[in-house]
Design a protein around this motif. Structure first.
Motif, mmCIF file in Angstrom:
data_model
loop_
_atom_site.group_PDB
_atom_site.id
_atom_site.type_symbol
_atom_site.label_atom_id
_atom_site.label_comp_id
_atom_site.label_asym_id
_atom_site.label_seq_id
_atom_site.Cartn_x
_atom_site.Cartn_y
_atom_site.Cartn_z
ATOM 1 N N LEU A 95 0.779 -1.194 -0.251
ATOM 2 C CA LEU A 95 -0.095 0.007 -0.117
ATOM 3 C C LEU A 95 0.826 1.353 -0.029
ATOM 4 O O LEU A 95 0.718 2.195 -0.645
ATOM 5 C CB LEU A 95 -0.845 -0.209 1.339
ATOM 6 N N THR A 155 2.727 1.512 -3.710
ATOM 7 C CA THR A 155 2.040 1.665 -4.738
ATOM 8 C C THR A 155 0.822 2.719 -4.756
ATOM 9 O O THR A 155 0.986 3.380 -5.668
ATOM 10 C CB THR A 155 1.075 0.272 -4.850
ATOM 11 N N PHE A 156 0.491 2.976 -3.448
ATOM 12 C CA PHE A 156 -0.775 4.052 -3.537
ATOM 13 C C PHE A 156 -0.107 5.334 -2.296
ATOM 14 O O PHE A 156 -0.926 6.225 -2.271
ATOM 15 C CB PHE A 156 -1.931 3.327 -3.008
ATOM 16 N N ASP A 176 2.938 -6.131 -10.154
ATOM 17 C CA ASP A 176 1.899 -5.591 -9.203
ATOM 18 C C ASP A 176 1.129 -6.769 -9.077
ATOM 19 O O ASP A 176 0.597 -7.115 -7.810
ATOM 20 C CB ASP A 176 1.158 -4.404 -9.824
#
Length: 488
Positions: free
Chosen positions: A129, A132-133, A294
Motif C-alpha cells: 500500500l 503503490t498508493f 503488481d
C-alpha cells in the motif's frame, strides 16, 4: 479448560455434509502451503540461510517421505472420520490419553502457524500500500483487515472458502509458472541440474535445509480433517491428500531449480541472502510488464490470506471435535444453523488471534518495520511446524496400533511397513528440527527462545495427557468417547 460434566449421550453435533469434492479439497490443502509465499519467501530463505544448493532435491525427498506417510494416514482416514484428525488417530491407535495430549499439541501448533502468518501478511500488505498508493497503514492495521476477512469466511459455508481458495491458488500457480519459464529461458550459466544431484543436498547443512523445506508442506495433512464434510468420506480425503502432496513436491522442486537456473548456481545463494523474498519480484520486474509485477505482489498477499483461511478452518474444526466429545467445553461444538460451519470454534480462534495481534502490536510499537516478520511470523510458524512434524511421527505409529487391533482387511504395506518407514523418517526429521531450531528462528547464537518456543508446544501435550487421566477418573463416560466423535 473444564470439560462438560454432563455425561449423557445426545445426538452429536455435525458439520455440513457432502459439500466438498476432490478438486475443492486439493485446493484447500495446497492453499495452506501458500505456493507463491513458499517460492518467493521460503525457497530464498532456505538458500540464503543454509547455503545448500540442493534445495530442489529436498522437496523431492520430503515429498517421498510424506507420500509414504500418507499411505497409512489416508488408509486410516477411510475408517475414522473425525474433524480432529491427529487427535482421533492417536487416540484410536495409541490410547485416549495420548490422543488428548496430541490434541493439545495440535491446537497450539495450528494456532501458531495461523497467527504467525498474520505477521508476514500485515507487513506485505502495508509495504504494498505504501509503495503503490502512498498509503501509510501500520502492519497491525493491515493484519486486522485480514483477520476480519478470515473471521467472516470462518462462520460461512466451507465450500465458499473452497471456491475462493481455488481461485487464489490457480492465480498463484500462474505467476510462479511464468517466473519458472522466464528463469529457465534466461539461464545466465546455462541449464544445470547440479541442484538436483544428491551431493548438493547431502552435505553438512542437510538438517537445516530439510527443516526449512518441511514447512512448505504444512497443511497437507488437513484433508482428513474435512472427512465429515466431503462427498465421499472413504475416498475423497485419501485422493486429495495424495494428489496435493505430489503436486506440492514437484511444483516446489521445479520452482526452486528454476530459481537456481535463473540466477546461476554460483550466484543463487548470494542473491537470495542479498534480496530475500524480493529476489523473485526483482527478476519479474526485469522481464515482465509492471502490471504483472503488481499482480504478483497482490497475489503474494492473497496467498498469505488463503493460508490464513485454511489454517483457521483447521483450528475451528479441532475445537469443534474436542467440544463435541466433551474434552473441551461443549459450547465449542456449536455450529452455525444456516451454514453448518463450526461457529464457536471459529470465533474462539478469531479471539485468540486478535489477542496475540494486540500483544505484538503493543510490543512492536516503535520497532523496526521488519519486527512482525522477524518475530511474529518467524517464531510462531516455525514453532507450529515443529509441533506438526512431531504429530505426524506420532500418528505414523498410531496407524500401526490402530490396524493391529482393527485390521479391516488391510495388507502389511499400508498397515505396518509404510507407517513404520514414515514414523522413523519423521522422527529423524524432527530431531533435525530440534538441532537446528535456533537457525530456523533466525538466532545467531543460543538464546532462551531456542528452548522456550518448543516448550510452548511440548508442555501442553504433557498437560493434556495428565488432563486425560483426570478425565478418566472424574468423567468416565466422556473419556470412553474420546476419538469417536465422528462415529457417534
Amino acid at each position: 479448560m473444564a470439560a462438560s460434566t454432563d455425561p449423557r449421550i445426545t445426538e452429536a453435533p455435525s458439520l455440513g455434509k457432502r459439500t466438498l469434492g476432490v478438486p475443492a479439497l486439493v485446493f484447500m490443502i495446497i492453499a495452506a502451503s501458500a505456493p507463491l509465499t513458499v517460492v518467493a519467501g521460503g525457497v530464498t530463505s532456505n538458500y540464503a540461510v543454509t547455503g545448500v544448493l540442493g534445495i530442489p532435491l529436498s522437496f523431492i525427498v520430503l515429498g517421498i517421505v510424506l507420500l509414504v506417510f500418507a499411505v497409512g494416514y489416508t488408509a486410516m482416514s477411510q475408517h475414522v472420520h473425525n474433524a480432529g484428525a491427529f487427535y482421533a488417530y492417536v487416540a484410536r491407535g495409541l490410547g485416549k490419553a495420548a490422543g488428548i495430549g496430541a490434541a493439545w499439541v495440535a491446537l497450539i501448533s495450528y494456532n501458531a502457524m495461523q497467527i504467525g502468518i498474520y505477521g508476514l501478511f500485515g507487513f506485505a500488505m502495508s509495504s504494498f500500500l505504501a509503495g503503490t498508493f502512498g498509503l501509510s497503514l501500520p502492519w497491525w492495521g493491515c493484519a486486522l483487515i485480514g483477520w476480519a476477512v478470515v473471521g467472516v469466511l470462518g462462520v460461512n459455508k466451507v465450500d465458499l472458502s473452497a471456491k475462493l481458495l481455488g481461485i487464489v491458488v490457480a492465480c498463484e500457480f500462474l505467476v510462479v509458472i511464468v517466473y519458472d519459464v522466464l528463469a529457465i529461458k534466461v539461464a545466465p550459466e546455462g541449464i544445470s541440474t547440479q541442484t538436483l544431484e544428491p551431493g548438493s543436498l547431502f552435505t553438512a547443512g542437510i538438517g537445516a535445509a530439510l527443516s526449512f523445506s518441511i514447512a512448505a508442506f504444512m497443511g497437507f495433512e488437513s484433508g482428513a480433517i474435512y472427512g465429515e464434510e466431503v462427498k465421499d468420506p472413504k475416498n475423497t480425503p485419501r485422493r486429495a491428500t495424495l494428489i496435493a502432496v505430489g503436486i506440492i513436491a514437484v511444483f516446489y522442486a521445479i520452482s526452486a531449480w528454476a530459481m537456481a537456473v535463473g540466477e546461476g548456481d554460483s550466484a543463487v545463494v548470494g542473491r537470495s541472502a542479498e534480496m530475500g523474498p524480493d529476489l523473485m519480484f526483482v527478476f519479474l520486474a526485469e522481464h515482465t510488464p509492471g502490471w504483472f509485477v503488481d499482480l504478483g505482489n497482490v497475489l503474494f498477499i492473497t496467498s498469505l490470506l488463503a493460508a490464513l483461511i485454511a489454517f483457521h478452518n483447521v483450528v475451528a474444526r479441532y475445537l469443534f471435535s474436542l467440544g463435541r466429545e466433551g474434552v473441551l467445553p461443549r459450547v465449542l461444538a456449536r455450529t452455525n444453523p444456516r451454514t453448518h460451519a463450526p461457529m464457536a470454534g471459529s470465533l474462539a480462534q478469531s479471539v485468540l488471534a486478535l489477542v496475540v495481534l494486540v500483544v505484538f502490536a503493543f510490543i512492536g510499537n516503535g520497532q523496526d518495520e521488519m519486527f512482525p516478520v522477524l518475530t511474529l511470523f518467524t517464531w510462531l510458524t516455525n514453532t507450529g511446524a515443529f509441533g506438526l512434524v512431531m504429530l505426524m511421527a506420532l500418528t505414523s505409529f498410531a496407524v500401526i496400533g490402530y490396524f493391529r487391533t482393527e485390521p479391516h482387511g488391510l495388507g502389511p504395506w499400508a498397515a505396518q511397513v509404510a507407517p513404520l518407514l514414515a514414523g522413523v523418517s519423521l522422527t529423524v526429521l524432527f530431531g533435525a528440527i530440534v538441532v537446528n531450531f535456533d537457525v530456523l528462528i533466525g538466532l545467531e547464537e543460543a538464546s532462551v527462545l531456542g528452548w522456550l518456543l518448543p516448550a510452548v508446544v511440548i508442555v501442553p501435550g504433557i498437560l493434556g495427557v495428565l488432563w486425560a487421566f483426570r478425565l478418566r477418573r472424574s468423567q468416565p463416560a466422556v473419556y470412553a468417547r474420546v476419538g469417536r466423535g465422528g462415529d457417534l
